[in-house]
Design a protein around this motif. Structure first.
Motif, PDB file in Angstrom:
ATOM      1  N   ALA A  14      29.870  26.648   4.143  1.00  0.00           N
ATOM      2  CA  ALA A  14      29.296  26.513   5.659  1.00  0.00           C
ATOM      3  C   ALA A  14      28.810  25.603   5.972  1.00  0.00           C
ATOM      4  CB  ALA A  14      27.812  28.078   5.293  1.00  0.00           C
ATOM      5  N   ARG A  15      28.345  24.939   5.156  1.00  0.00           N
ATOM      6  CA  ARG A  15      27.822  23.375   5.561  1.00  0.00           C
ATOM      7  C   ARG A  15      29.269  22.926   6.572  1.00  0.00           C
ATOM      8  NH1 ARG A  15      24.945  22.257   0.434  1.00  0.00           N
ATOM      9  NH2 ARG A  15      23.260  23.632   0.264  1.00  0.00           N
ATOM     10  N   ARG A  16      30.310  22.764   5.182  1.00  0.00           N
ATOM     11  CA  ARG A  16      32.105  22.184   5.774  1.00  0.00           C
ATOM     12  C   ARG A  16      32.511  23.174   7.089  1.00  0.00           C
ATOM     13  NH1 ARG A  16      37.231  21.097   1.622  1.00  0.00           N
ATOM     14  NH2 ARG A  16      38.329  19.991   3.593  1.00  0.00           N
ATOM     15  N   ARG A  17      31.592  24.241   7.119  1.00  0.00           N
ATOM     16  CA  ARG A  17      32.437  25.237   8.217  1.00  0.00           C
ATOM     17  C   ARG A  17      32.096  24.810   9.022  1.00  0.00           C
ATOM     18  NH1 ARG A  17      32.577  29.172   6.296  1.00  0.00           N
ATOM     19  NH2 ARG A  17      30.385  29.915   7.050  1.00  0.00           N
ATOM     20  N   GLU A  44      28.507  19.307   0.621  1.00  0.00           N
ATOM     21  CA  GLU A  44      29.282  20.164   0.635  1.00  0.00           C
ATOM     22  C   GLU A  44      30.645  20.712  -0.092  1.00  0.00           C
ATOM     23  OE1 GLU A  44      32.115  18.620   3.996  1.00  0.00           O
ATOM     24  OE2 GLU A  44      30.497  18.460   5.396  1.00  0.00           O
ATOM     25  N   SER A  45      30.796  19.467  -1.424  1.00  0.00           N
ATOM     26  CA  SER A  45      31.358  20.394  -2.352  1.00  0.00           C
ATOM     27  C   SER A  45      30.262  20.950  -2.961  1.00  0.00           C
ATOM     28  CB  SER A  45      31.917  19.074  -3.280  1.00  0.00           C
ATOM     29  OG  SER A  45      31.473  18.259  -3.531  1.00  0.00           O
ATOM     30  N   GLY A  46      29.194  20.969  -3.164  1.00  0.00           N
ATOM     31  CA  GLY A  46      28.060  21.785  -3.813  1.00  0.00           C
ATOM     32  C   GLY A  46      27.365  20.831  -5.288  1.00  0.00           C
ATOM     33  N   ARG A  47      27.946  19.677  -5.358  1.00  0.00           N
ATOM     34  CA  ARG A  47      27.935  18.760  -6.661  1.00  0.00           C
ATOM     35  C   ARG A  47      25.927  17.837  -6.314  1.00  0.00           C
ATOM     36  NH1 ARG A  47      31.922  14.320  -6.989  1.00  0.00           N
ATOM     37  NH2 ARG A  47      31.546  14.284  -4.709  1.00  0.00           N
ATOM     38  N   THR A  48      25.636  18.221  -5.323  1.00  0.00           N
ATOM     39  CA  THR A  48      24.761  17.516  -5.424  1.00  0.00           C
ATOM     40  C   THR A  48      24.076  18.070  -4.560  1.00  0.00           C
ATOM     41  OG1 THR A  48      24.896  15.748  -4.051  1.00  0.00           O
ATOM     42  CG2 THR A  48      25.044  15.246  -6.438  1.00  0.00           C
ATOM     43  N   THR A  49      22.202  18.027  -4.344  1.00  0.00           N
ATOM     44  CA  THR A  49      21.178  18.911  -3.278  1.00  0.00           C
ATOM     45  C   THR A  49      20.328  18.182  -2.934  1.00  0.00           C
ATOM     46  OG1 THR A  49      21.602  21.171  -4.664  1.00  0.00           O
ATOM     47  CG2 THR A  49      20.057  20.612  -2.702  1.00  0.00           C
ATOM     48  N   PRO A  50      20.569  17.914  -1.177  1.00  0.00           N
ATOM     49  CA  PRO A  50      19.694  17.368  -0.885  1.00  0.00           C
ATOM     50  C   PRO A  50      18.213  17.378  -0.780  1.00  0.00           C
ATOM     51  CG  PRO A  50      20.569  17.576   0.518  1.00  0.00           C
ATOM     52  CD  PRO A  50      21.305  19.226   0.246  1.00  0.00           C
ATOM     53  N   ASP A 181      37.838  22.263 -11.908  1.00  0.00           N
ATOM     54  CA  ASP A 181      36.277  20.622 -11.541  1.00  0.00           C
ATOM     55  C   ASP A 181      36.809  20.977 -10.503  1.00  0.00           C
ATOM     56  OD1 ASP A 181      35.667  18.738 -13.428  1.00  0.00           O
ATOM     57  OD2 ASP A 181      35.501  18.090 -11.447  1.00  0.00           O
ATOM     58  N   ARG A 182      34.487  20.992 -10.236  1.00  0.00           N
ATOM     59  CA  ARG A 182      34.291  20.686  -9.179  1.00  0.00           C
ATOM     60  C   ARG A 182      34.323  19.391  -8.217  1.00  0.00           C
ATOM     61  NH1 ARG A 182      28.177  21.143 -10.970  1.00  0.00           N
ATOM     62  NH2 ARG A 182      27.876  21.130  -8.216  1.00  0.00           N
ATOM     63  N   ASP A 183      35.405  18.366  -8.296  1.00  0.00           N
ATOM     64  CA  ASP A 183      35.502  16.842  -7.955  1.00  0.00           C
ATOM     65  C   ASP A 183      37.068  16.907  -9.368  1.00  0.00           C
ATOM     66  OD1 ASP A 183      36.209  14.946  -7.046  1.00  0.00           O
ATOM     67  OD2 ASP A 183      34.293  13.830  -7.400  1.00  0.00           O
ATOM     68  N   PRO A 184      37.932  17.313  -8.451  1.00  0.00           N
ATOM     69  CA  PRO A 184      39.286  16.849  -9.106  1.00  0.00           C
ATOM     70  C   PRO A 184      39.891  15.547  -8.740  1.00  0.00           C
ATOM     71  CG  PRO A 184      39.508  18.671  -8.123  1.00  0.00           C
ATOM     72  CD  PRO A 184      37.966  18.016  -7.724  1.00  0.00           C
ATOM     73  N   VAL A 185      39.500  14.716  -8.112  1.00  0.00           N
ATOM     74  CA  VAL A 185      39.712  13.185  -7.327  1.00  0.00           C
ATOM     75  C   VAL A 185      38.035  12.799  -7.949  1.00  0.00           C
ATOM     76  CG1 VAL A 185      39.656  12.136  -5.803  1.00  0.00           C
ATOM     77  CG2 VAL A 185      40.005  13.746  -5.144  1.00  0.00           C
ATOM     78  N   GLY A 186      37.004  12.865  -8.316  1.00  0.00           N
ATOM     79  CA  GLY A 186      36.384  11.937  -9.433  1.00  0.00           C
ATOM     80  C   GLY A 186      37.254  12.011 -11.136  1.00  0.00           C
TER      81      GLY A 186
END
Length: 392
Positions: A14-17, A44-50, A181-186
């Motif tokens: 929803a943040r990204r949208r 936006e990917s959910g890896r970290t939370t502010p 994976d949550r971050d394929p680019v990483g």
């Protein structure tokens, strides 16, 4: 002391949208919150939370974007309620339709039956991609940027391109794992950096022949300063100031603790600022790293070529493993077949004897030898007689 509850946030999707609905890029949203674009990407990917003040600012901005999106969205047409009609009796005649209502301005009110109800529009179903199509999309999206980033680590164009291709070939071999994976680019970036910074690269013949440096003197100086940094410090600097990752993400990708990563980053910045004082500002350093990577003409191969190369390499490794196994089995069978089943003592080599050796006569005996011979002659050869007890 009680801790105040955290400000609620919408889900990552929803943040990204909300950001895309407001036509904002990750860089623009990061400037408004006061963070880096990599941090927004991680949120936006959910890896970290502010957390803390950044969380409150981010939640407030998302709430504002949601309100603006609700204002821009077209309001649905009001649903007209049907007017009350008398129910016809079985024997009674049907009642005539009521006349249209007249508003104060004199405009007739449309009848509910005369206007068709809007039909809900079904959302298009997402098209499922094949593994090859998903891999090609990931490669086309991230390969050019990864080649430029790897060039900052190695200073060699061909080595950077080869490192990224090898990383994507490894990703294609482990595609089910990479796709989940949550971050394929990483995942691909970490593999490419490990291959590019491997110490075995120095043993290759290509490493002995240097490539032409960048044409711009400023780019050439900055690249030389980067290559003089230790590999760990160089990788940390490229990830944090070049790619835009935050400190926890950089520490996780370099497999180090957060304090160690911060120490490496500070030392790398000090080394760069010591040789180039104009790059002491992190924002200026980030811009110069992007310019250095963009000025070089670095091209990546096509996705099908990388996939076929990875499959060919995997087939060669499989055939080599099968051939080695067959050779090992054959050698073991031959050894078992030809090995002796019992111990056979070795035969001593013969020596040729020529003539008869001369007889050596004994010399004269010494006094001690004569005494010993006489002592042996006087004693009994079979030992002393047996003693028997007697009464006294």
């Amino acid at each position: 002391m009680t801790r105040s509850p955290a400000t609620p946030l919408p889900p990552p999707k929803a943040r990204r949208r909300l950001r895309e609905t407001a036509a904002l890029t990750q860089t623009q949203l990061a400037d408004r919150v006061g963070v880096t674009p990599g941090t927004v990407r991680a949120w936006e990917s959910g890896r970290t939370t502010p957390r803390g003040r950044k969380r409150e600012a981010y939640a407030k901005l998302l709430k504002t974007l949601a309100e603006e999106g609700a204002v821009r969205a077209p309001e649905p047409e009001p649903k007209l309620e049907p007017e009350s009609r008398p129910q016809p009796q079985p024997e009674a005649k049907p009642q005539p339709e009521p006349e249209p209502k007249v508003e104060p301005e004199g405009k007739p009110q449309p009848q509910p039956d005369s206007q068709p109800q809007p039909q809900p529009v079904a959302a298009p179903e997402p098209v499922a991609l094949t593994p090859a199509q998903a891999f090609d999309a990931l490669y086309a999206f991230s390969a050019p940027a990864l080649v430029r980033q790897t060039f900052l680590l190695t200073g060699r164009r061909e080595q950077a391109r080869e490192s990224v291709e090898r990383a994507f070939q490894a990703a294609w071999e482990h595609w089910p794992e990479v796709a989940r994976d949550r971050d394929p680019v990483g995942w691909v970036r970490a593999t490419a950096y490990e291959y590019a910074l491997s110490p075995w690269q120095r043993l290759r013949p290509r490493h002995r022949h240097p490539e032409p440096p960048p044409a711009d003197p400023g780019d050439r100086t900055l690249l030389n300063v980067l290559l003089r940094l230790p590999p760990r410090h160089r990788r940390t600097l490229v990830l944090y100031d070049g790619v835009g990752l935050d400190l926890p993400e950089t520490a996780a990708e370099t497999e180090a603790s957060t304090p160690a990563t911060a120490n490496r980053l500070l030392r790398a910045r000090e080394a760069v600022a010591g040789r180039l004082p104009a790059l002491a500002d992190p924002q200026v350093l980030h811009r110069r790293l992007a310019e250095l990577a963009s000025n070089e003409r670095l091209r990546a191969a096509e996705p099908p070529t990388v996939r076929r190369g990875g499959e060919r390499r995997a087939r060669l490794r499989t055939r080599a493993a099968i051939a080695f196994t067959v050779a090992l089995v054959a050698t073991t069978a031959l050894t078992v077949r030809t090995a002796p089943t019992h111990y056979e003592p070795p035969v001593s080599p013969g020596q040729a004897v020529r003539g008869v050796p001369q007889r050596v006569a004994p010399g004269a005996l010494s006094d001690e030898e004569l005494e010993l011979r006489q002592k042996l002659r006087d004693q009994m050869q079979d030992g002393p007689e047996r003693l028997s007890p007697r009464l006294e």
